[in-house]
Scaffold this motif. Structure first.
Motif, PDB file in Angstrom:
ATOM      1  N   VAL A  18      12.490  -6.761   8.753  1.00  0.00           N
ATOM      2  CA  VAL A  18      12.142  -5.719   9.276  1.00  0.00           C
ATOM      3  C   VAL A  18      11.899  -4.687   7.975  1.00  0.00           C
ATOM      4  O   VAL A  18      11.066  -4.073   7.661  1.00  0.00           O
ATOM      5  CB  VAL A  18      12.717  -5.082  10.576  1.00  0.00           C
ATOM      6  N   THR A  19      13.196  -4.614   7.145  1.00  0.00           N
ATOM      7  CA  THR A  19      13.159  -3.592   6.119  1.00  0.00           C
ATOM      8  C   THR A  19      12.167  -4.295   5.122  1.00  0.00           C
ATOM      9  O   THR A  19      11.380  -3.277   4.571  1.00  0.00           O
ATOM     10  CB  THR A  19      14.363  -3.831   5.418  1.00  0.00           C
ATOM     11  N   LEU A  20      11.965  -5.390   4.926  1.00  0.00           N
ATOM     12  CA  LEU A  20      10.942  -5.815   3.884  1.00  0.00           C
ATOM     13  C   LEU A  20       9.482  -5.542   4.486  1.00  0.00           C
ATOM     14  O   LEU A  20       8.773  -5.062   3.639  1.00  0.00           O
ATOM     15  CB  LEU A  20      11.125  -7.350   3.957  1.00  0.00           C
ATOM     16  N   PHE A  21       9.154  -5.771   5.764  1.00  0.00           N
ATOM     17  CA  PHE A  21       7.946  -5.639   6.331  1.00  0.00           C
ATOM     18  C   PHE A  21       7.601  -4.003   6.154  1.00  0.00           C
ATOM     19  O   PHE A  21       6.274  -3.712   5.696  1.00  0.00           O
ATOM     20  CB  PHE A  21       7.920  -5.820   7.854  1.00  0.00           C
ATOM     21  N   ILE A  22       8.661  -2.965   6.612  1.00  0.00           N
ATOM     22  CA  ILE A  22       8.260  -1.702   6.415  1.00  0.00           C
ATOM     23  C   ILE A  22       7.954  -1.248   4.993  1.00  0.00           C
ATOM     24  O   ILE A  22       7.270  -0.448   4.539  1.00  0.00           O
ATOM     25  CB  ILE A  22       9.495  -0.846   6.728  1.00  0.00           C
ATOM     26  N   TYR A  23       8.935  -1.686   3.832  1.00  0.00           N
ATOM     27  CA  TYR A  23       8.622  -1.539   2.651  1.00  0.00           C
ATOM     28  C   TYR A  23       7.208  -1.920   2.183  1.00  0.00           C
ATOM     29  O   TYR A  23       6.591  -1.302   1.438  1.00  0.00           O
ATOM     30  CB  TYR A  23       9.885  -2.349   1.588  1.00  0.00           C
ATOM     31  N   VAL A  24       6.846  -3.112   2.292  1.00  0.00           N
ATOM     32  CA  VAL A  24       5.656  -3.654   1.903  1.00  0.00           C
ATOM     33  C   VAL A  24       4.314  -3.145   2.717  1.00  0.00           C
ATOM     34  O   VAL A  24       3.403  -2.743   2.038  1.00  0.00           O
ATOM     35  CB  VAL A  24       5.482  -5.320   1.979  1.00  0.00           C
ATOM     36  N   ARG A  25       4.653  -2.949   4.074  1.00  0.00           N
ATOM     37  CA  ARG A  25       3.378  -1.911   4.746  1.00  0.00           C
ATOM     38  C   ARG A  25       3.295  -0.722   4.493  1.00  0.00           C
ATOM     39  O   ARG A  25       1.896  -0.109   4.418  1.00  0.00           O
ATOM     40  CB  ARG A  25       3.789  -2.402   6.213  1.00  0.00           C
ATOM     41  N   PHE A  26       4.220   0.060   4.110  1.00  0.00           N
ATOM     42  CA  PHE A  26       4.068   1.447   4.087  1.00  0.00           C
ATOM     43  C   PHE A  26       4.529   2.063   2.825  1.00  0.00           C
ATOM     44  O   PHE A  26       3.782   2.972   2.205  1.00  0.00           O
ATOM     45  CB  PHE A  26       4.971   2.199   5.239  1.00  0.00           C
ATOM     46  N   MET A  27       5.651   1.698   2.268  1.00  0.00           N
ATOM     47  CA  MET A  27       5.981   2.381   1.024  1.00  0.00           C
ATOM     48  C   MET A  27       5.071   1.917  -0.294  1.00  0.00           C
ATOM     49  O   MET A  27       4.667   2.700  -0.956  1.00  0.00           O
ATOM     50  CB  MET A  27       7.303   1.966   0.747  1.00  0.00           C
ATOM     51  N   ILE A  28       4.828   0.631  -0.409  1.00  0.00           N
ATOM     52  CA  ILE A  28       4.119   0.193  -1.627  1.00  0.00           C
ATOM     53  C   ILE A  28       2.587   0.889  -1.477  1.00  0.00           C
ATOM     54  O   ILE A  28       2.253   1.526  -2.418  1.00  0.00           O
ATOM     55  CB  ILE A  28       4.041  -1.231  -1.641  1.00  0.00           C
ATOM     56  N   PRO A  29       1.991   0.822  -0.506  1.00  0.00           N
ATOM     57  CA  PRO A  29       0.422   1.672  -0.477  1.00  0.00           C
ATOM     58  C   PRO A  29       0.705   2.974  -0.776  1.00  0.00           C
ATOM     59  O   PRO A  29      -0.321   3.686  -1.230  1.00  0.00           O
ATOM     60  CB  PRO A  29       0.093   1.235   0.911  1.00  0.00           C
ATOM     61  N   LYS A  30       1.707   3.747  -0.274  1.00  0.00           N
ATOM     62  CA  LYS A  30       1.859   5.088  -0.243  1.00  0.00           C
ATOM     63  C   LYS A  30       2.140   5.332  -1.748  1.00  0.00           C
ATOM     64  O   LYS A  30       1.607   6.242  -2.476  1.00  0.00           O
ATOM     65  CB  LYS A  30       2.909   5.548   0.376  1.00  0.00           C
ATOM     66  N   ARG A  31       2.830   4.569  -2.466  1.00  0.00           N
ATOM     67  CA  ARG A  31       3.147   4.802  -3.969  1.00  0.00           C
ATOM     68  C   ARG A  31       1.874   4.495  -4.989  1.00  0.00           C
ATOM     69  O   ARG A  31       1.523   5.032  -5.637  1.00  0.00           O
ATOM     70  CB  ARG A  31       4.194   3.620  -4.320  1.00  0.00           C
TER      71      ARG A  31
END
Length: 139
Positions: A18-31
């Motif tokens: 779940v942590t990996l999914f949140i990072y890939v789905r939300f944090m990377i596109p925002k960055r």
């Protein structure tokens, strides 16, 4: 193997996924969107500043190199209101912060890109270009 141990392993594995999914789905596109906004001429302001890189000997568990960036903010009215709002202090137009760098040497009088609505967002232009090219080339 006890049932509770299997449940703990399952929950820990689920938490990691779940942590990996949140990072890939939300944090990377925002960055990526933030980094691209620096290169947009309509959004970013360009100022001159200094980048001071100091080599650190201890490199344990460090994946990036950091440098100290110093620049004068192009809109002192904006930074003065934010500083007074947060800290109750007077005016300070010189911004000094630590940023990730790809060029491992000290540079003077380089272009620093600043987003107008984020007063402490200064990033060296050459480092942003390297960062943006790293994720556009790998797609």
């Amino acid at each position: 193997i006890a049932l509770m141990e299997m449940v703990y392993v399952l929950l820990c594995t689920l938490l990691l996924w779940v942590t990996l999914f949140i990072y890939v789905r939300f944090m990377i596109p925002k960055r990526r969107q933030l980094m691209k906004s620096y290169l947009d001429d309509r959004e970013a302001l360009t100022v001159l500043g200094d980048v001071e890189f100091k080599e650190r000997n201890a490199r344990v568990c460090r994946f990036a190199d950091y440098a100290q960036v110093t620049y004068v903010h192009p809109r002192p009215d904006l930074i003065a209101s934010r500083i007074k709002e947060r800290h109750g202090m007077g005016l300070s137009f010189m911004v000094k912060k630590q940023v990730r760098t790809y060029h491992l040497y000290t540079r003077e009088r380089v272009s620093i890109l600043v987003l107008p609505d984020r007063p402490f967002s200064g990033q060296p232009q050459s480092d942003i270009q390297v960062d943006v090219s790293s994720f556009t080339d790998n797609r």
